[in-house]
Design a protein around this motif. Structure first.
Motif, PDB file in Angstrom:
ATOM      1  N   SER A 116      62.786 -16.851  38.788  1.00  0.00           N
ATOM      2  CA  SER A 116      61.870 -17.293  39.846  1.00  0.00           C
ATOM      3  C   SER A 116      60.881 -16.189  40.208  1.00  0.00           C
ATOM      4  CB  SER A 116      62.649 -17.738  41.083  1.00  0.00           C
ATOM      5  OG  SER A 116      63.417 -16.681  41.622  1.00  0.00           O
ATOM      6  N   LEU A 117      61.311 -14.938  40.079  1.00  0.00           N
ATOM      7  CA  LEU A 117      60.389 -13.827  40.353  1.00  0.00           C
ATOM      8  C   LEU A 117      59.283 -13.781  39.299  1.00  0.00           C
ATOM      9  CD1 LEU A 117      59.674 -11.361  42.090  1.00  0.00           C
ATOM     10  CD2 LEU A 117      61.190  -9.991  40.629  1.00  0.00           C
ATOM     11  N   ILE A 118      59.607 -14.073  38.054  1.00  0.00           N
ATOM     12  CA  ILE A 118      58.588 -14.129  37.002  1.00  0.00           C
ATOM     13  C   ILE A 118      57.514 -15.150  37.362  1.00  0.00           C
ATOM     14  CG2 ILE A 118      58.159 -14.831  34.608  1.00  0.00           C
ATOM     15  CD1 ILE A 118      60.870 -13.577  33.883  1.00  0.00           C
ATOM     16  N   LYS A 119      57.940 -16.329  37.786  1.00  0.00           N
ATOM     17  CA  LYS A 119      56.989 -17.374  38.151  1.00  0.00           C
ATOM     18  C   LYS A 119      56.136 -16.959  39.346  1.00  0.00           C
ATOM     19  CE  LYS A 119      59.955 -21.104  36.456  1.00  0.00           C
ATOM     20  NZ  LYS A 119      60.772 -22.279  36.837  1.00  0.00           N
ATOM     21  N   TRP A 120      56.771 -16.351  40.337  1.00  0.00           N
ATOM     22  CA  TRP A 120      56.027 -15.938  41.525  1.00  0.00           C
ATOM     23  C   TRP A 120      55.005 -14.847  41.188  1.00  0.00           C
ATOM     24  CZ3 TRP A 120      55.214 -11.397  44.154  1.00  0.00           C
ATOM     25  CH2 TRP A 120      54.549 -11.527  45.374  1.00  0.00           C
ATOM     26  N   PHE A 155      46.555 -10.840  34.811  1.00  0.00           N
ATOM     27  CA  PHE A 155      47.859 -10.299  34.445  1.00  0.00           C
ATOM     28  C   PHE A 155      48.662 -11.348  33.677  1.00  0.00           C
ATOM     29  CE2 PHE A 155      46.464  -7.823  38.005  1.00  0.00           C
ATOM     30  CZ  PHE A 155      46.995  -6.560  37.822  1.00  0.00           C
ATOM     31  N   THR A 156      49.476 -10.889  32.741  1.00  0.00           N
ATOM     32  CA  THR A 156      50.461 -11.753  32.101  1.00  0.00           C
ATOM     33  C   THR A 156      51.851 -11.265  32.494  1.00  0.00           C
ATOM     34  OG1 THR A 156      50.446 -10.389  30.090  1.00  0.00           O
ATOM     35  CG2 THR A 156      48.991 -12.309  30.143  1.00  0.00           C
ATOM     36  N   VAL A 157      52.742 -12.202  32.763  1.00  0.00           N
ATOM     37  CA  VAL A 157      54.097 -11.892  33.224  1.00  0.00           C
ATOM     38  C   VAL A 157      55.082 -12.676  32.379  1.00  0.00           C
ATOM     39  CG1 VAL A 157      55.667 -11.840  35.199  1.00  0.00           C
ATOM     40  CG2 VAL A 157      53.192 -11.629  35.578  1.00  0.00           C
ATOM     41  N   GLY A 158      56.113 -12.020  31.901  1.00  0.00           N
ATOM     42  CA  GLY A 158      57.099 -12.728  31.108  1.00  0.00           C
ATOM     43  C   GLY A 158      58.365 -11.925  30.914  1.00  0.00           C
ATOM     44  N   LYS A 159      59.363 -12.551  30.285  1.00  0.00           N
ATOM     45  CA  LYS A 159      60.616 -11.874  29.973  1.00  0.00           C
ATOM     46  C   LYS A 159      60.409 -10.984  28.749  1.00  0.00           C
ATOM     47  CE  LYS A 159      63.872 -13.925  27.674  1.00  0.00           C
ATOM     48  NZ  LYS A 159      64.928 -14.862  27.241  1.00  0.00           N
ATOM     49  N   TYR A 160      60.790  -9.714  28.875  1.00  0.00           N
ATOM     50  CA  TYR A 160      60.662  -8.763  27.773  1.00  0.00           C
ATOM     51  C   TYR A 160      61.984  -8.606  27.024  1.00  0.00           C
ATOM     52  CZ  TYR A 160      59.682  -4.394  25.300  1.00  0.00           C
ATOM     53  OH  TYR A 160      59.524  -3.429  24.333  1.00  0.00           O
ATOM     54  N   ALA A 161      63.100  -8.581  27.770  1.00  0.00           N
ATOM     55  CA  ALA A 161      64.419  -8.415  27.159  1.00  0.00           C
ATOM     56  C   ALA A 161      65.483  -8.900  28.131  1.00  0.00           C
ATOM     57  CB  ALA A 161      64.671  -6.948  26.786  1.00  0.00           C
ATOM     58  N   SER A 162      66.683  -9.173  27.614  1.00  0.00           N
ATOM     59  CA  SER A 162      67.837  -9.547  28.430  1.00  0.00           C
ATOM     60  C   SER A 162      69.054  -8.790  27.926  1.00  0.00           C
ATOM     61  CB  SER A 162      68.109 -11.046  28.354  1.00  0.00           C
ATOM     62  OG  SER A 162      67.072 -11.796  28.928  1.00  0.00           O
ATOM     63  N   ILE A 195      55.049  -6.975  33.063  1.00  0.00           N
ATOM     64  CA  ILE A 195      53.788  -7.346  33.728  1.00  0.00           C
ATOM     65  C   ILE A 195      52.687  -6.525  33.085  1.00  0.00           C
ATOM     66  CG2 ILE A 195      52.516  -7.418  35.896  1.00  0.00           C
ATOM     67  CD1 ILE A 195      56.197  -6.941  36.153  1.00  0.00           C
ATOM     68  N   ARG A 196      51.733  -7.188  32.483  1.00  0.00           N
ATOM     69  CA  ARG A 196      50.667  -6.482  31.776  1.00  0.00           C
ATOM     70  C   ARG A 196      49.310  -6.846  32.373  1.00  0.00           C
ATOM     71  NH1 ARG A 196      50.314  -3.551  27.334  1.00  0.00           N
ATOM     72  NH2 ARG A 196      52.516  -3.983  26.854  1.00  0.00           N
TER      73      ARG A 196
END
Length: 218
Positions: free
Chosen positions: A185-189, A198-205, A214-215
C-alpha cells in the motif's frame, strides 16, 4: 522502546555496548545503546536492505533517512569514501552514536543532522554537538532508509515527502518495509503522492520484507 527511539531525547539510561559486524563486506566495530532503534543488534530489515540495495555511485551526496546508530550510514560511507553521507534522525542519542561510530571507523565523510517531528532540520544553533544543518537546496544522488513505519501513517508520509522529492533526476531511493506493515500500500501511495516524475515499484523481497525503489526520472 517506541516512545524512546521516536523522541528527541530518550529517557532511558544511555548504556553503550560494542558490537562487531560486517556491513556490505566491510568490517565495523560499533557502539549501540538503549533508546534508539534496534539498540542491541543489526535489525533484520536493515540487513535485508544492505544485502540487496544496488551499488552506490562513487561520489555525490547520499542520505540515510532515520539513521539510528548508523549501520546504513556507515555502509554508504565505506562503499563510497568520496561521497558525502548525510545521516538524519529526530533522536539526539542516535545521532551521537552515529557520529561516534563514524569517527571510530575512520569515516570522515559522514555528516549528522537532527530534524524535528515534522522532519525539518533544526537550525544550526539548535543542532547537537558535531551536527550540522543540511542546505535547503541540497539534492541527493542516493537515499537509503529503513523508515520508522510505527510512527503512524500520517507522520510517515510527512517524513517521506520531506525528503524523497530531493532526489536528483536519475537518482534512486531504496526503502525497506515489512510486507505485513503495509509495503504494497505504501508503494501505491508513493506513486500517487510523488507524481509522474517518479517511478515507484518493488525492487526485491526477502525474509518478509520488500525493498521499494523510488526513481526520479530524467
Amino acid at each position: 522502546m517506541a516512545e524512546q527511539y521516536f523522541s528527541a531525547e530518550p529517557s532511558s539510561k544511555d548504556v553503550r555496548r560494542t558490537l562487531h559486524m560486517t556491513l556490505r563486506d566491510h568490517e565495523a566495530s560499533v557502539k549501540v545503546s538503549n533508546g534508539v532503534f534496534s539498540g542491541s543488534r543489526l535489525d533484520l530489515g536493515t540487513s535485508v536492505l544492505l544485502r540487496h540495495a544496488p551499488e552506490l555511485p562513487e561520489e555525490g551526496d547520499f542520505l540515510d533517512l532515520g539513521c539510528g546508530w548508523g549501520p546504513i550510514t556507515l555502509s554508504m560511507a565505506f562503499e563510497s569514501p568520496n561521497a558525502n553521507v548525510w545521516a538524519v534522525d529526530v533522536n539526539e542519542r542516535a545521532l551521537d552514536l552515529t557520529a561516534s561510530n563514524a569517527s571510530d571507523n575512520g569515516c570522515a565523510n559522514i555528516h549528522i543532522t537532527q530534524v524535528d517531528e515534522s522532519s525539518i532540520p533544526l537550525p544550526q544553533d539548535r543542532q547537537p554537538k558535531n551536527a550540522t544543518g543540511i542546505p535547503e537546496d541540497l539534492e541527493f544522488d542516493a537515499i537509503w532508509s529503513n523508515p520508522p513505519i510505527r510512527i503512524g501513517k500520517e507522520a510517515l508520509h510527512t517524513l517521506l515527502m520531506a525528503w524523497l522529492p530531493k532526489l536528483k533526476r536519475g537518482a534512486a531511493a531504496y526503502l525497506v518495509v515489512q510486507k505485513n506493515l503495509g509495503s504494497d500500500s505504501l508503494i501505491k501511495w508513493l506513486a500517487q503522492a510523488l507524481g509522474a516524475e517518479f517511478t515507484v515499484g518493488k525492487y526485491a523481497s526477502s525474509k518478509g520484507f520488500r525493498i521499494i525503489e523510488i526513481r526520479h526520472e530524467i
